[in-house]
Design an enzyme around this catalytic site. Structure first.
Site, PDB file in Angstrom:
ATOM      1  N   HIS A 141      -1.331  15.969  -9.636  1.00 37.79           N
ATOM      2  CA  HIS A 141      -2.133  15.115  -9.576  1.00 37.79           C
ATOM      3  C   HIS A 141      -2.175  14.323  -7.940  1.00 37.79           C
ATOM      4  O   HIS A 141      -3.100  13.985  -7.870  1.00 37.79           O
ATOM      5  CB  HIS A 141      -2.220  14.135 -10.833  1.00 37.79           C
ATOM      6  CG  HIS A 141      -3.422  13.152 -10.749  1.00 37.79           C
ATOM      7  ND1 HIS A 141      -4.365  12.918 -10.695  1.00 37.79           N
ATOM      8  CD2 HIS A 141      -2.528  11.753 -10.336  1.00 37.79           C
ATOM      9  CE1 HIS A 141      -4.404  11.711 -10.516  1.00 37.79           C
ATOM     10  NE2 HIS A 141      -3.657  11.159 -11.127  1.00 37.79           N
ATOM     11  N   GLU A 142      -1.097  13.996  -7.853  1.00 34.84           N
ATOM     12  CA  GLU A 142      -0.975  13.073  -7.032  1.00 34.84           C
ATOM     13  C   GLU A 142      -1.106  13.875  -5.705  1.00 34.84           C
ATOM     14  O   GLU A 142      -1.294  12.700  -4.984  1.00 34.84           O
ATOM     15  CB  GLU A 142       1.253  12.347  -6.875  1.00 34.84           C
ATOM     16  CG  GLU A 142       1.189  11.532  -8.040  1.00 34.84           C
ATOM     17  CD  GLU A 142       0.273  10.332  -8.029  1.00 34.84           C
ATOM     18  OE1 GLU A 142       0.056  10.045  -7.161  1.00 34.84           O
ATOM     19  OE2 GLU A 142       0.021  10.027  -9.687  1.00 34.84           O
ATOM     20  N   HIS A 145      -4.449  13.093  -4.248  1.00 26.45           N
ATOM     21  CA  HIS A 145      -4.362  12.172  -4.220  1.00 26.45           C
ATOM     22  C   HIS A 145      -4.188  12.725  -2.522  1.00 26.45           C
ATOM     23  O   HIS A 145      -5.063  11.984  -1.164  1.00 26.45           O
ATOM     24  CB  HIS A 145      -3.879  10.948  -4.437  1.00 26.45           C
ATOM     25  CG  HIS A 145      -4.711  10.321  -5.930  1.00 26.45           C
ATOM     26  ND1 HIS A 145      -5.689   9.723  -6.244  1.00 26.45           N
ATOM     27  CD2 HIS A 145      -3.950  10.850  -7.123  1.00 26.45           C
ATOM     28  CE1 HIS A 145      -5.814   9.669  -7.230  1.00 26.45           C
ATOM     29  NE2 HIS A 145      -4.622  10.177  -7.927  1.00 26.45           N
TER      30      HIS A 145
END
Length: 183
Positions: A141-142, A145
């Site tokens: 998920h990070e 980004h």
């Protein structure tokens, strides 16, 4: 380029543009307040330019300092680096720096204003609570980004909140010292 392999997220783009527009409104209010306080225009421009430069170039380091995070080597955190290496290889994207914040608060974040300054940080509290599959999902998920390049917008936007937190802490410490620690 890694970003070319990812499907654009129009909703994310709208949210990031909205965030930057709201941040511009905060700056406009700040400039207006300085103007009404009687500050000369040249000094207002100097202050705003200085804040903007610090916000862009130092906000990632300030975010890391706020959590007490530090960059770690593969020798220090082999499992975490292995997760980041594997995900970056799968996504065909450059590996960001890897950091750990020694706090029991379960959290992870990505920060940085450019590809070379990007850092993925995981707290020790998160590492303690998650198994490898869950950790991989959080790190993925990070990294999303980073891949969608919204990490720069988030880092710059978070700057004002981090600075406000530092000012509140400094004010509280000053009040305790000035008051002699009286209740």
């Amino acid at each position: 380029m890694a970003g070319d392999r990812f499907i654009p997220d129009r909703g994310l783009t709208v949210r990031m543009v909205t965030t930057m527009a709201l941040l511009a409104l905060v700056y406009a209010a700040f400039v207006t307040a300085l103007f009404w306080a009687g500050m000369p225009w040249w000094l207002i421009l100097l202050v705003v330019a200085g804040v903007a430069l610090v916000q862009y170039f130092a906000s990632d380091r300030i975010a890391m300092a706020a959590l007490g995070a530090r960059e770690v080597t593969p020798q220090e955190e082999p499992e975490l680096h292995a997760v980041v290496d594997r995900l970056c290889a799968l996504a065909d994207m450059p590996k960001p720096k890897v950091a750990v914040a020694r706090t029991d608060v379960p959290n992870a974040f990505a920060t940085g204003h450019s590809g070379k300054s990007t850092v993925v940080c995981v707290t020790t509290g998160l590492r303690r609570r998650l198994d490898n599959v869950e950790l991989e999902a959080v790190v993925a998920h990070e990294l999303s980004h980073v891949a969608h390049r919204d990490v720069a917008v988030m880092t710059v936007a978070a700057f004002l909140g981090v600075v406000a937190g530092f000012l509140v802490q400094a004010g509280a410490r000053f009040a305790l010292v000035a008051g002699g620690g009286r209740s």
